[in-house]
Design a protein around this motif. Structure first.
Motif, PDB file in Angstrom:
ATOM      1  N   GLU A  17       0.715  -1.269   0.187  1.00  0.00           N
ATOM      2  CA  GLU A  17      -0.010  -0.104  -0.087  1.00  0.00           C
ATOM      3  C   GLU A  17       0.928   1.521  -0.139  1.00  0.00           C
ATOM      4  OE1 GLU A  17      -3.481   0.451   0.030  1.00  0.00           O
ATOM      5  OE2 GLU A  17      -3.180  -1.750  -0.711  1.00  0.00           O
ATOM      6  N   ALA A  18       1.985   1.321   0.680  1.00  0.00           N
ATOM      7  CA  ALA A  18       2.718   2.453   0.800  1.00  0.00           C
ATOM      8  C   ALA A  18       3.513   2.720  -0.583  1.00  0.00           C
ATOM      9  CB  ALA A  18       3.918   2.320   1.700  1.00  0.00           C
ATOM     10  N   ASP A  19       3.813   1.713  -1.185  1.00  0.00           N
ATOM     11  CA  ASP A  19       4.472   1.709  -2.807  1.00  0.00           C
ATOM     12  C   ASP A  19       3.628   2.413  -3.586  1.00  0.00           C
ATOM     13  OD1 ASP A  19       6.799   0.844  -1.736  1.00  0.00           O
ATOM     14  OD2 ASP A  19       6.410  -1.163  -2.377  1.00  0.00           O
ATOM     15  N   LYS A  20       2.030   1.831  -3.572  1.00  0.00           N
ATOM     16  CA  LYS A  20       0.922   2.291  -4.399  1.00  0.00           C
ATOM     17  C   LYS A  20       0.781   3.667  -4.363  1.00  0.00           C
ATOM     18  CE  LYS A  20      -3.377   2.006  -3.134  1.00  0.00           C
ATOM     19  NZ  LYS A  20      -4.696   1.380  -2.842  1.00  0.00           N
ATOM     20  N   TYR A  21       0.822   4.293  -2.932  1.00  0.00           N
ATOM     21  CA  TYR A  21       0.501   5.825  -2.757  1.00  0.00           C
ATOM     22  C   TYR A  21       1.593   6.554  -3.033  1.00  0.00           C
ATOM     23  CZ  TYR A  21      -3.976   4.821  -0.435  1.00  0.00           C
ATOM     24  OH  TYR A  21      -5.397   4.399  -0.409  1.00  0.00           O
ATOM     25  N   LYS A  22       2.757   5.894  -2.970  1.00  0.00           N
ATOM     26  CA  LYS A  22       4.134   6.711  -3.283  1.00  0.00           C
ATOM     27  C   LYS A  22       4.044   7.105  -4.696  1.00  0.00           C
ATOM     28  CE  LYS A  22       9.152   6.543  -3.700  1.00  0.00           C
ATOM     29  NZ  LYS A  22      10.324   5.558  -3.279  1.00  0.00           N
ATOM     30  N   LYS A  23       3.453   6.133  -5.679  1.00  0.00           N
ATOM     31  CA  LYS A  23       3.503   6.251  -7.198  1.00  0.00           C
ATOM     32  C   LYS A  23       2.369   7.273  -7.371  1.00  0.00           C
ATOM     33  CE  LYS A  23       2.602   3.620 -11.261  1.00  0.00           C
ATOM     34  NZ  LYS A  23       2.534   2.207 -11.807  1.00  0.00           N
ATOM     35  N   LEU A  24       1.309   7.427  -6.638  1.00  0.00           N
ATOM     36  CA  LEU A  24       0.406   8.330  -6.918  1.00  0.00           C
ATOM     37  C   LEU A  24       0.611   9.652  -6.527  1.00  0.00           C
ATOM     38  CD1 LEU A  24      -3.050   6.322  -5.734  1.00  0.00           C
ATOM     39  CD2 LEU A  24      -2.385   7.116  -8.103  1.00  0.00           C
TER      40      LEU A  24
END
Length: 600
Positions: A17-24
């Motif tokens: 989840e942290a990686d997903k929001y970093k990309k966004l």
């Protein structure tokens, strides 16, 4: 292993989840650059076409888009940070179980050499009980836990805390989420909240606040009317400029008050928003325990999460001026900074009294979360029964030291049931006497703060531990070892006289003097304690002390730890046994370093 596997699974999910929001967040950052480029294009087109309308419409639309993108990116950044913190708190639980490591403070700040027991029982500092338990990110939460470990609670309070811990232990995911939401405070200045409280109690005394509060309401309409007038009547082109300059001038004239508000409040807007989320999490959860329900009701009665969120929003709006372009435009139209500091002052007048009490609820929950960690991470530990009766009770099965790793700790049984006894514990060097005293003491501290204990079963009276173990001299205080021992004995005897149910732990009394005085003095102290119906344990190498059982058969009990010597090798089982020790090992230990002791 089941609980460790659970933590590791949560680490994997949270990291994804942290990686997903970093990309966004990175994507929206690029979009912001695109909007900024379009703003430059709108300026160019306005100049080329000599059309102020293009610039006005372009800036209004693009700034609105820019602010929306900023808000979305900020939300993605918050989500990224939350999931990263969730990874950290789950990793911390694994490391706590396997290594007794902890990202939270070890409580060294609360250490006190003159406390009844905290130094001898390793309550605070490196490799301490506080380090094992602590999950409090805020200073107030840590202080609350330190108070709980520093003195026994009454029976009703212990039982209420036990019920609350059991309630929380069935909400491990919720517990970890709250810890992640609060982890930011583990990195914050410990004085930040105190500064905020002080700020909220001191009025800003903004001069002309009444007329300014009225003017900021009509200012945007006044400027908009001037712009419309200038659009239809070119001769009135100077009026919007004049109104805008007046607005900026008013804001500039109050810059002292704006900076004063910004000095403290301006730095804590995001922090308050984080706390608002925490308050909301606590308020929205369903509780079974009376303790948790009482705490939550305090927040609901004060509508705490909504009020904190409101103050956070006001402060964050004040911080819009940190972006120079946005700040100028907002102050030009709305006298933005003045509008926000007036709104903050109104909030202060209405809510300042309830804020400290609300944050104390968070401290209570953090202390509860801390002792809940042991209940979750060590399911073989038990909740002790709190015994009544005029005598002293300390009954334990498979009692072990919580700071010793599970594959190394030795378990012992012990029984003192509603009685008045002094137990003399003799034994060889390194056989386990001191560790057993500390084991009994530290588990009693755990029991009487509401936590589970490192045993399969335990009953204990509400009583205050006093220890006499690590006595040392002090060059700063010009105190010899013997004088330090006398001071500790004086404290013990005074406590026995004045306090209810003192349980003492004495390890090798009066070691700072000669053997004759040591025996006579120790015997006199124990007899004094018997006369006062004091209860506790005395560990000693002096077999003469064990002979007191003959003189006081109804009060003194003898126990011992021994060794087995096979082929010149010493074998320890660290098990407590009835009676007095017959086997000692000092001569064997000396022989191992090359010194032969001859028998006389």
């Amino acid at each position: 292993m089941d609980i460790i596997n659970n933590y590791q699974q949560q680490i994997t999910v949270a990291q994804q989840e942290a990686d997903k929001y970093k990309k966004l967040a990175n994507t929206y950052s690029l979009l912001r650059l695109g909007i900024f480029a379009l703003m430059i294009v709108s300026v160019y087109l306005a100049i080329v076409n000599d059309n102020f309308t293009i610039l006005l419409i372009g800036f209004v639309v693009l700034i609105s888009c820019f602010m929306w993108l900023v808000a979305r990116q900020s939300e993605f950044e918050r989500q990224k940070k939350y999931f990263r913190d969730l990874v950290k708190v789950n990793e911390n639980e694994v490391e706590s179980i396997t290594e007794h490591a902890n990202i939270y403070t070890d409580g060294a700040l609360f250490a006190n050499e003159k406390h009844y027991y905290s130094s001898d029982l390793d309550i605070f500092g490196a490799s301490s009980l506080f380090q094992l338990l602590n999950r409090a990110a805020t200073f107030n939460g840590g202080a609350k836990l330190a108070n709980w470990l520093g003195a026994p609670a009454i029976k009703q309070t212990v039982l209420l805390r036990q019920e609350a811990v059991k309630d929380l232990s069935h909400k491990n995911n919720w517990k970890l989420e709250l810890q992640a939401r609060l982890l930011f405070a583990n990195r914050e200045d410990v004085n930040q909240l105190q500064q905020l409280f002080a700020y909220l109690h001191v009025p800003l005394n903004l001069t002309g606040e009444k007329w300014l509060s009225r003017y900021v309401k009509v200012a945007p309409y006044l400027l908009l009317a001037a712009i419309v007038l200038a659009y239809f009547y070119p001769l009135a082109n100077g009026i919007p400029i004049l109104v805008g300059l007046v607005n900026l001038g008013i804001v500039f004239s109050k810059s002292f008050y704006i900076k004063k508000a910004d000095l403290i409040a301006g730095k804590i807007g995001d922090t308050l928003n984080n706390y608002a989320i925490v308050f909301d999490k606590i308020e929205q959860e369903q509780w079974q325990s009376a303790y948790c329900n009482t705490l939550v009701q305090q927040l609901k009665d004060g509508n705490t999460s909504a009020k904190i969120k409101q103050l956070s929003a006001l402060i964050n709006k004040l911080n819009y001026h940190l972006n120079m372009i946005v700040g100028v435009i907002l102050n030009l139209f709305f006298l933005w900074d003045i509008k926000q500091i007036i709104a903050i002052e109104n909030w202060k007048r209405d809510n300042q009294q309830s804020l400290e009490a609300a944050f104390d609820v968070i401290a209570e929950f953090e202390a509860l979360l801390s002792i809940t960690s042991s209940a979750i991470n060590y399911p073989d530990w038990c909740f002790p029964q709190i015994a009544d009766g005029s005598g002293y009770t300390l009954i334990a099965k498979e009692l072990a030291h919580p700071l010793i790793s599970g594959n190394k700790r030795i378990e012992n049984n012990y029984e003192l049931e509603d009685a008045f006894k002094i137990d003399i514990i003799t034994g060889s060097n390194m056989a386990g006497k001191s560790t057993f005293l500390r084991t009994a003491g530290i588990n009693t501290v755990l029991a009487l703060c509401g936590a589970p204990v490192c045993a399969s079963a335990m009953q204990v009276s509400v009583m205050t531990i006093i220890s006499y173990m690590r006595i040392k001299d002090s060059l700063n205080e010009s105190t010899s070892t013997f004088k330090a021992e006398l001071d500790r004995l004086q404290m013990l005897l005074a406590a026995v006289e004045s306090e209810d149910k003192i349980f003492f732990l004495i390890d090798e009394m009066l070691r700072g003097t000669n053997s004759v005085d040591k025996y006579l003095g120790s015997k006199a102290v124990i007899e004094r304690l018997i006369s006062k119906k004091a209860v506790g344990m005395v560990a000693t190498h002096d077999l003469q002390i064990a002979q007191l059982e003959t003189k006081y058969p109804g009060y003194i009990r003898n126990f011992y730890f021994d060794i087995q010597v096979k082929d010149g090798e010493m074998l320890f089982d660290y098990k407590i046994k009835d009676g007095e020790c017959k086997t000692f090992n000092a001569s064997l230990l000396l022989k191992q370093i090359g010194i032969d002791v001859e028998a006389e």
